[in-house]
Design a protein around this motif. Structure first.
Motif, PDB file in Angstrom:
ATOM      1  N   SER A   1      -2.269   6.910   7.428  1.00  0.00           N
ATOM      2  CA  SER A   1      -2.003   6.331   8.749  1.00  0.00           C
ATOM      3  C   SER A   1      -2.343   7.318   9.861  1.00  0.00           C
ATOM      4  O   SER A   1      -2.833   6.929  10.910  1.00  0.00           O
ATOM      5  CB  SER A   1      -0.547   5.899   8.876  1.00  0.00           C
ATOM      6  OG  SER A   1      -0.294   4.816   8.031  1.00  0.00           O
TER       7      SER A   1
ATOM      8  N   ARG B   1      -5.981  -0.226   8.833  1.00  0.00           N
ATOM      9  CA  ARG B   1      -6.375  -0.612   7.476  1.00  0.00           C
ATOM     10  C   ARG B   1      -6.365  -2.119   7.306  1.00  0.00           C
ATOM     11  O   ARG B   1      -5.603  -2.829   7.926  1.00  0.00           O
ATOM     12  CB  ARG B   1      -5.429   0.016   6.458  1.00  0.00           C
ATOM     13  CG  ARG B   1      -5.605   1.521   6.368  1.00  0.00           C
ATOM     14  CD  ARG B   1      -4.842   2.079   5.219  1.00  0.00           C
ATOM     15  NE  ARG B   1      -5.501   1.653   3.983  1.00  0.00           N
ATOM     16  CZ  ARG B   1      -4.906   1.621   2.807  1.00  0.00           C
ATOM     17  NH1 ARG B   1      -3.650   1.968   2.697  1.00  0.00           N
ATOM     18  NH2 ARG B   1      -5.549   1.242   1.747  1.00  0.00           N
ATOM     19  N   ARG B   2      -7.226  -2.581   6.425  1.00  0.00           N
ATOM     20  CA  ARG B   2      -7.372  -3.992   6.081  1.00  0.00           C
ATOM     21  C   ARG B   2      -7.924  -4.845   7.220  1.00  0.00           C
ATOM     22  O   ARG B   2      -7.677  -6.033   7.297  1.00  0.00           O
ATOM     23  CB  ARG B   2      -6.036  -4.574   5.569  1.00  0.00           C
ATOM     24  CG  ARG B   2      -5.495  -3.880   4.346  1.00  0.00           C
ATOM     25  CD  ARG B   2      -4.217  -4.491   3.840  1.00  0.00           C
ATOM     26  NE  ARG B   2      -3.130  -4.481   4.779  1.00  0.00           N
ATOM     27  CZ  ARG B   2      -2.267  -3.497   4.935  1.00  0.00           C
ATOM     28  NH1 ARG B   2      -2.369  -2.417   4.197  1.00  0.00           N
ATOM     29  NH2 ARG B   2      -1.283  -3.587   5.797  1.00  0.00           N
TER      30      ARG B   2
ATOM     31  N   SER C   1      -1.263  -9.642   6.678  1.00  0.00           N
ATOM     32  CA  SER C   1      -1.807  -9.308   5.359  1.00  0.00           C
ATOM     33  C   SER C   1      -0.791  -9.460   4.247  1.00  0.00           C
ATOM     34  O   SER C   1      -1.158  -9.400   3.075  1.00  0.00           O
ATOM     35  CB  SER C   1      -2.365  -7.888   5.360  1.00  0.00           C
ATOM     36  OG  SER C   1      -1.331  -6.954   5.552  1.00  0.00           O
ATOM     37  N   MET C   2       0.470  -9.662   4.559  1.00  0.00           N
ATOM     38  CA  MET C   2       1.483  -9.813   3.513  1.00  0.00           C
ATOM     39  C   MET C   2       1.195 -11.006   2.615  1.00  0.00           C
ATOM     40  O   MET C   2       1.563 -10.992   1.445  1.00  0.00           O
ATOM     41  CB  MET C   2       2.868  -9.959   4.134  1.00  0.00           C
ATOM     42  CG  MET C   2       3.433  -8.696   4.668  1.00  0.00           C
ATOM     43  SD  MET C   2       5.071  -9.025   5.340  1.00  0.00           S
ATOM     44  CE  MET C   2       5.383  -7.479   6.163  1.00  0.00           C
TER      45      MET C   2
ATOM     46  N   HIS D   1      -1.442  -2.831  14.527  1.00  0.00           N
ATOM     47  CA  HIS D   1      -1.074  -2.386  13.180  1.00  0.00           C
ATOM     48  C   HIS D   1       0.029  -3.276  12.607  1.00  0.00           C
ATOM     49  O   HIS D   1      -0.062  -3.725  11.457  1.00  0.00           O
ATOM     50  CB  HIS D   1      -0.618  -0.928  13.232  1.00  0.00           C
ATOM     51  CG  HIS D   1      -0.531  -0.269  11.903  1.00  0.00           C
ATOM     52  ND1 HIS D   1       0.577  -0.360  11.105  1.00  0.00           N
ATOM     53  CD2 HIS D   1      -1.424   0.478  11.222  1.00  0.00           C
ATOM     54  CE1 HIS D   1       0.375   0.313   9.993  1.00  0.00           C
ATOM     55  NE2 HIS D   1      -0.834   0.826  10.036  1.00  0.00           N
ATOM     56  N   LEU D   2       1.058  -3.559  13.391  1.00  0.00           N
ATOM     57  CA  LEU D   2       2.144  -4.417  12.919  1.00  0.00           C
ATOM     58  C   LEU D   2       1.652  -5.849  12.683  1.00  0.00           C
ATOM     59  O   LEU D   2       1.994  -6.473  11.678  1.00  0.00           O
ATOM     60  CB  LEU D   2       3.304  -4.416  13.923  1.00  0.00           C
ATOM     61  CG  LEU D   2       4.495  -5.308  13.570  1.00  0.00           C
ATOM     62  CD1 LEU D   2       5.097  -4.937  12.215  1.00  0.00           C
ATOM     63  CD2 LEU D   2       5.547  -5.236  14.660  1.00  0.00           C
TER      64      LEU D   2
ATOM     65  N   ASP E   1      -0.217  -5.941   9.472  1.00  0.00           N
ATOM     66  CA  ASP E   1       0.721  -5.842   8.349  1.00  0.00           C
ATOM     67  C   ASP E   1       1.378  -7.194   8.063  1.00  0.00           C
ATOM     68  O   ASP E   1       1.480  -7.608   6.907  1.00  0.00           O
ATOM     69  CB  ASP E   1       1.803  -4.800   8.630  1.00  0.00           C
ATOM     70  CG  ASP E   1       1.333  -3.386   8.390  1.00  0.00           C
ATOM     71  OD1 ASP E   1       0.242  -3.212   7.789  1.00  0.00           O
ATOM     72  OD2 ASP E   1       2.033  -2.446   8.800  1.00  0.00           O
TER      73      ASP E   1
END
Length: 130
Positions: free
Chosen positions: A113, A123-124, A26-27, A19-20, A23
């Motif tokens: 979440s 997600r994503r 995807s930034m 997940h991290l 994240d």
């Protein structure tokens, strides 16, 4: 530049690590950081083992539809239990895809979440995401 030598994420699950990582990666899509900054941030956040665990988790979360298609092609010789199991797996994967689509499309309508973690989804990470 190398990854962290010591973990700052003791006892994190593979889901939490993935997940991290997603994240951070995807930034760049949303203009938060430049693409060139992603790799250094990952190396700063994770040990080599942690990023491997995160990436392995993401890799196995994709349904193996090619294998399912191969099995379906051989159903002529399969017994009724095997055919039934393949049909159920096909239905489950279709419903899981629908659920993942709805989670991705939910936006700010809900904090999803908790729902995503219940099915091990991040997600994503859909293959159709750009």
């Amino acid at each position: 530049m190398s990854f962290r030598e010591h973990s700052s994420k003791e006892n994190w699950s593979d889901w939490e690590l993935a997940h991290l990582a997603v994240d951070i990666r995807s930034m760049t899509r949303y203009g938060g950081i430049l693409a060139a900054e992603v790799e250094p941030r990952l190396r700063n956040e994770f040990t080599t083992e942690e990023i491997q665990r995160a990436d392995a988790y993401l890799a196995v979360s994709l349904p193996d539809t090619g294998r399912l298609t191969t099995i379906k092609d051989r159903l002529d010789t399969a017994d009724s239990d095997t055919r039934w199991l393949i049909e159920q797996l096909t239905i489950a994967w279709e419903r899981l895809d629908t659920l993942r689509d709805r989670l991705d499309d939910a936006g700010s309508l809900m904090h999803n979440s908790h729902v995503a973690s219940a099915i091990g989804y991040i997600r994503r990470t859909r293959p159709t995401d750009t």
